[in-house]
Design a protein around this motif. Structure first.
Motif, short mmCIF file in Angstrom:
data_model
loop_
_atom_site.label_atom_id
_atom_site.label_comp_id
_atom_site.label_asym_id
_atom_site.label_seq_id
_atom_site.Cartn_x
_atom_site.Cartn_y
_atom_site.Cartn_z
N ARG A 77 -1.83 -12.22 -11.16
CA ARG A 77 -2.80 -10.89 -11.28
C ARG A 77 -2.31 -9.79 -9.98
O ARG A 77 -2.85 -8.85 -10.04
N LYS A 78 -1.91 -10.58 -8.88
CA LYS A 78 -1.35 -9.65 -7.87
C LYS A 78 -0.23 -8.74 -8.23
O LYS A 78 0.13 -7.71 -7.67
N LYS A 79 0.59 -9.16 -9.17
CA LYS A 79 1.75 -8.51 -9.61
C LYS A 79 1.75 -7.97 -10.90
O LYS A 79 2.43 -6.84 -11.12
N GLY A 104 -7.16 -1.01 -5.77
CA GLY A 104 -6.21 -1.58 -6.35
C GLY A 104 -5.02 -2.19 -5.12
O GLY A 104 -4.48 -3.27 -5.68
N ARG A 105 -5.07 -1.81 -4.19
CA ARG A 105 -4.28 -2.45 -3.15
C ARG A 105 -5.03 -3.83 -2.61
O ARG A 105 -4.10 -4.55 -2.29
N TYR A 106 -6.14 -3.65 -2.69
CA TYR A 106 -6.85 -5.04 -2.45
C TYR A 106 -6.65 -6.16 -3.42
O TYR A 106 -6.22 -7.30 -2.85
N GLY A 107 -6.38 -5.89 -4.39
CA GLY A 107 -5.91 -6.59 -5.48
C GLY A 107 -4.36 -7.38 -5.26
O GLY A 107 -4.17 -8.52 -5.44
N ARG A 108 -3.67 -6.52 -4.29
CA ARG A 108 -2.36 -7.21 -4.07
C ARG A 108 -2.45 -7.94 -2.80
O ARG A 108 -1.71 -8.72 -2.64
N TYR A 120 -2.69 2.62 2.71
CA TYR A 120 -3.16 4.05 2.13
C TYR A 120 -2.18 4.98 1.65
O TYR A 120 -2.61 5.93 0.86
N LYS A 121 -0.83 4.81 2.10
CA LYS A 121 0.06 5.90 1.58
C LYS A 121 0.33 5.79 0.02
O LYS A 121 0.57 6.59 -0.72
N ALA A 122 0.28 4.33 -0.33
CA ALA A 122 0.56 3.90 -1.63
C ALA A 122 -0.68 4.53 -2.58
O ALA A 122 -0.31 4.76 -3.74
N ALA A 158 -1.42 2.20 -8.02
CA ALA A 158 -1.40 1.89 -6.33
C ALA A 158 -1.14 0.41 -5.97
O ALA A 158 -0.55 -0.03 -4.85
N LYS A 159 -1.37 -0.39 -6.89
CA LYS A 159 -0.91 -2.02 -6.64
C LYS A 159 0.49 -1.89 -6.80
O LYS A 159 1.20 -3.05 -6.26
N GLU A 160 1.35 -0.96 -7.31
CA GLU A 160 2.70 -1.11 -7.14
C GLU A 160 3.34 -2.43 -8.31
O GLU A 160 3.81 -3.23 -7.55
N PRO A 161 2.57 -2.36 -9.20
CA PRO A 161 2.80 -3.66 -10.10
C PRO A 161 4.29 -3.87 -10.53
O PRO A 161 5.08 -2.84 -10.74
N GLU A 162 4.62 -5.20 -10.70
CA GLU A 162 5.80 -5.43 -11.42
C GLU A 162 5.84 -5.38 -12.94
O GLU A 162 6.83 -5.31 -13.55
#
Length: 242
Positions: A77-79, A104-108, A120-122, A158-162
């Motif tokens: 789920r992080k990815k 969404g970043r905290y999830g990563r 923050y930039k993401a 924002a998570k920059e998912p794969e």
């Protein structure tokens, strides 16, 4: 190695004796645009939840982004980005759009790690990409359904998912917003991120090769690659045969 590998999986919700997904095998490669179609209650949403480790896989092998889903669902789920269907925020939900996207970043990162400047930039990039800068300081509970949909898409970007999973992502969007979102998804595909969409609406798909998966009663009845213009007809004919 495929980025998503499902081999003979069965899945069931907690407390349910009968499996929803039954003996399902599916491989998804990087940069694929995957559309999952089929009748209601075919198991389409459950398939997305299985990929994301949100429903118990009782039998079979499942690997996503190199992780065993049955053992390492949290790492999966992080990815993976997952835009769910029919979410609802109470009008009194206190979080702003900017805060929800940042989540969404905290999830990563994990809840105990402090975000860095790059995080923050993401989040800012995701807000700009979806075009919701004007909503950044508004509380999400005061937004329309379509606006909330955009915020949750930005939250996952924002998570920059794969891998990006979307369940009926166009349901609350008007035509122009749907076209805008399709352009974002196409950019992700071109960058190598697979897009996996559950949808009943097949018009407006990008003019690229589509990996089409048709489901019925928890099983895959068709798994092919085809032009976007052929998707709706193939799903309709496949559903009629059931």
């Amino acid at each position: 190695m495929s980025i998503i590998e499902l081999e003979g999986i069965y899945t069931a919700y907690e407390g349910d004796d009968k499996p929803i997904i039954k003996d399902l095998t599916l491989n998804i490669e990087r940069g694929e645009y995957v559309v999952i179609g089929g009748p209601n209650s075919a198991g389409k949403t459950t398939l997305l939840e299985s990929i994301n480790g949100l429903v118990k896989i009782t039998h079979g092998r499942a690997a996503v982004c190199g992780f065993d889903v049955r053992r390492s669902g949290h790492d999966v789920r992080k990815k993976v980005g997952y835009v769910v269907q029919n979410f609802y925020f109470d009008p009194f939900t206190p979080f702003t759009t900017q805060q929800v996207v940042m989540m969404g970043r905290y999830g990563r990162l994990g809840l105990l790690k402090r975000p860095l400047e790059e995080d923050y930039k993401a989040a800012e990039r995701a807000i700009r990409l979806v075009g919701i800068e004007d909503l950044a300081q508004k509380t999400i509970g005061t937004l329309s359904g379509g606006q909330q949909q955009k915020v949750m898409i930005a939250h996952n970007l924002a998570k920059e998912p794969e891998v990006m999973l979307l369940d009926e992502p166009f349901s609350n969007l008007d035509f122009s917003a749907r076209e805008f979102l399709q352009a974002i998804l196409l950019d992700l595909v071109r960058g190598g991120t697979p897009i996996v969409i559950v949808s009943h609406a097949f018009d407006g798909l990008p003019d690229i090769r589509i990996h089409l998966v048709v489901m019925n009663e928890g099983r895959i009845t068709k798994d092919i690659c085809c032009p976007a213009r052929a998707v709706e007809d193939i799903v309709r004919k496949s559903s009629l045969k059931q």
